[in-house]
Design an enzyme around this catalytic site. Structure first.
Site, mmCIF file in Angstrom:
data_model
loop_
_atom_site.group_PDB
_atom_site.id
_atom_site.type_symbol
_atom_site.label_atom_id
_atom_site.label_comp_id
_atom_site.label_asym_id
_atom_site.label_seq_id
_atom_site.Cartn_x
_atom_site.Cartn_y
_atom_site.Cartn_z
ATOM 1 N N ASP A 85 0.859 -1.191 0.000
ATOM 2 C CA ASP A 85 0.000 0.000 0.000
ATOM 3 C C ASP A 85 0.891 1.236 0.000
ATOM 4 O O ASP A 85 1.986 1.223 -0.604
ATOM 5 C CB ASP A 85 -0.979 -0.070 1.192
ATOM 6 C CG ASP A 85 -2.265 0.706 0.937
ATOM 7 O OD1 ASP A 85 -2.306 1.922 1.259
ATOM 8 O OD2 ASP A 85 -3.235 0.125 0.402
ATOM 9 N N ASP A 164 -5.653 5.248 -5.403
ATOM 10 C CA ASP A 164 -6.297 6.031 -4.349
ATOM 11 C C ASP A 164 -6.639 7.430 -4.885
ATOM 12 O O ASP A 164 -6.276 7.763 -6.021
ATOM 13 C CB ASP A 164 -5.343 6.096 -3.145
ATOM 14 C CG ASP A 164 -6.091 6.225 -1.836
ATOM 15 O OD1 ASP A 164 -7.283 6.579 -1.858
ATOM 16 O OD2 ASP A 164 -5.482 5.979 -0.781
ATOM 17 N N ARG A 221 -13.464 0.760 -3.760
ATOM 18 C CA ARG A 221 -13.839 1.129 -2.399
ATOM 19 C C ARG A 221 -14.998 2.101 -2.481
ATOM 20 O O ARG A 221 -14.948 3.042 -3.264
ATOM 21 C CB ARG A 221 -12.632 1.787 -1.717
ATOM 22 C CG ARG A 221 -11.497 0.822 -1.365
ATOM 23 C CD ARG A 221 -11.776 0.128 -0.040
ATOM 24 N NE ARG A 221 -12.122 1.133 0.957
ATOM 25 C CZ ARG A 221 -11.229 1.895 1.582
ATOM 26 N NH1 ARG A 221 -9.947 1.731 1.364
ATOM 27 N NH2 ARG A 221 -11.608 2.800 2.458
ATOM 28 N N ASP A 225 -12.250 4.188 5.417
ATOM 29 C CA ASP A 225 -11.236 3.174 5.746
ATOM 30 C C ASP A 225 -11.634 2.342 6.957
ATOM 31 O O ASP A 225 -12.087 2.880 7.971
ATOM 32 C CB ASP A 225 -9.913 3.858 6.102
ATOM 33 C CG ASP A 225 -9.271 4.491 4.895
ATOM 34 O OD1 ASP A 225 -9.811 4.377 3.787
ATOM 35 O OD2 ASP A 225 -8.209 5.118 5.086
#
Ligand code: GLA
Length: 440
Positions: A85, A164, A221, A225
């Protein structure tokens, strides 16, 4: 007493099947939800290798996790991705404008890691961000860098890419996420594409267009989170199932809603809560990315994460995302997912905080109409034959679940009936109705 939230089963299956055939990203990848390990929740941006060499974001950590997946039975169950990540790169690009891994922490480069994975039948994932910076302040991939970064990842023989969205705006995202999808495809290397785009746009239409996402990304997503706590897991569960009418049609082979990592094995969940996360992630057809230290994981957490029946349900080839079908005043909620071979899964979940609750219902109250069924409790392995009209009771622990795999019961084998007409021996033809081999 209770309200049925689900639609009629037939209507539902038909509606989902209709959307299934329409759109999916055409890279042939992730026909079932991807499974593996992802660094973020457990390891965050720990780059302090001097003080904590075993737990910092470095080549060694990913190699250690790959060794565990390979040697401890995870790989055979489908956990094959090892995903890096944030915080893997240097703060500057190289002279040719390419991202570069921190050479102190990744001395062999990313290519060494991908080779390490491929030699063991595993896959490597990496992370980038559509804005000027990643969420932790490392170099991002703004529009003019998309082509070069996609090519760099392909050159490194990476198998999955999470894109992201920190430090980008809605207009950039509208261009950037589709551009990256094209750029990855243009490299000719199959790279699974995980988009955080909807999470940055509130996860719901009209801002989020799930039809388009299904054509661009393999998973996405939708929500915040996950953290190492039950509150966090519950808030995700609630959000997903409150928005199930929007989310379930979006999912299907090659395109999955991603409610974020499994935190089973860490510090925040009890045994029951860990089972709940695993069970409902399977109902949701969610990607199963563990984020825990596989070197020291407890036997209890391992057995939950390695439960073959739950994994089989999660990986069902039809790829229907399940739904919440009931919300009782008692705090019991019932979830259902249709599976291949006329099978299905049911989860009874308790929001209660007092004691195990004895929940009484029948399969016909849960929309089952085919007379009799074979029911397997996925945690205990116990099986039973249930008539749809028969009342039964399940005892559900506080914040816990009971989960069932349900298949058609066998036809009565008449040679087991003696002349007096009573049953002698097994009441169903075990072989004909065996659970699919993946469960054995
Ligand atoms: C965002 C993402 C997380 C993780 C971090 C890394 O918060 O949603 O999953 O990738 O960034 O900085």
């Amino acid at each position: 007493m209770f309200v049925l939230l689900g639609m009629n089963l037939a209507v539902l299956v038909f509606a989902s099947a209709a959307t299934l055939t329409t759109f999916a990203l055409d890279n042939g990848l992730m026909r079932t939800p991807p499974m593996g390990w992802l660094a973020w929740e457990r390891y965050r941006c720990d780059i302090d290798c001097e003080h904590d060499p075993k737990n910092c974001i470095s080549e060694n950590l990913f190699i250690d996790m790959a060794d565990r997946l390979f040697e401890d039975g995870w790989k055979e169950l489908g956990y094959v991705y090892v995903n890096i990540d944030d915080c893997w790169s240097l703060k500057t690009r190289d002279k040719q404008g390419r991202l570069q891994p921190d050479p102190k922490r990744f001395p062999g480069g990313i290519r060494k890691l991908s080779r390490y994975m491929h030699d063991r039948g595993l896959k490597l994932g990496i992370y980038g961000d559509m804005g000027n910076y990643t969420c932790m302040g490392y170099p991002g991939t703004p529009l003019d860098k998309i082509a070069v970064d996609a090519q760099t990842f392909a050159d490194w023989e990476v198998d999955m890419f999470k894109f992201d969205g920190c430090y980008s705006n809605a207009t950039d995202q509208e261009q950037g996420y589709p551009l990256m999808s094209k750029a990855l495809n243009a490299t000719g290397r199959p790279i699974g594409y995980s988009c955080s785009w909807p999470a940055y746009q509130g996860g719901l239409p009209p801002k989020v267009n799930y039809t388009q996402l299904g054509q661009l990304c393999n998973l996405w997503r939708n929500y915040g989170d996950i953290q190492d706590s039950w509150d966090s897991v519950l808030s995700i569960i609630d959000w997903v199932f409150e928005n199930q009418d929007v989310l379930t049609p979006a999912a299907g082979p090659g395109r999955w809603n991603d409610p974020d990592m499994l935190i089973v094995g860490n510090f925040g969940l009890s045994k029951d809560q860990s089972r709940t996360q695993m069970a409902l992630w399977a109902i949701m057809a969610a990607p199963l990315f563990m984020s825990t230290d596989l070197r020291v994981i407890s036997g209890e957490a391992r057995s939950i994460l390695q439960n073959k029946m739950i994994i089989g349900i999660n990986q069902d080839v039809l790829g229907f995302q399940g739904r919440r079908i009931l919300k009782e005043k008692s705090g019991i909620e019932v979830f259902w997912r249709p599976l291949s071979n006329n099978a299905s899964a049911l989860v009874f979940f308790s929001r209660r905080t007092d004691m195990p609750y004895r929940y009484k219902t029948s399969l016909s109250k849960l929309n089952y109409t085919a007379d009799s069924y074979k029911v397997t409790d996925v945690f205990t392995g116990k099986t039973d034959i249930l008539k749809d009209s028969t009342d039964f009771v399940v005892s559900v622990n506080p914040t816990g679940v009971v989960m069932w795999y349900i298949s058609a019961a066998g036809k009565l084998r008449f040679h087991h009936l003696s002349r007096d007409g009573k049953l002698h021996g097994p009441a169903y033809a075990a072989k004909e109705n065996a659970i699919p081999p993946v469960f054995l």
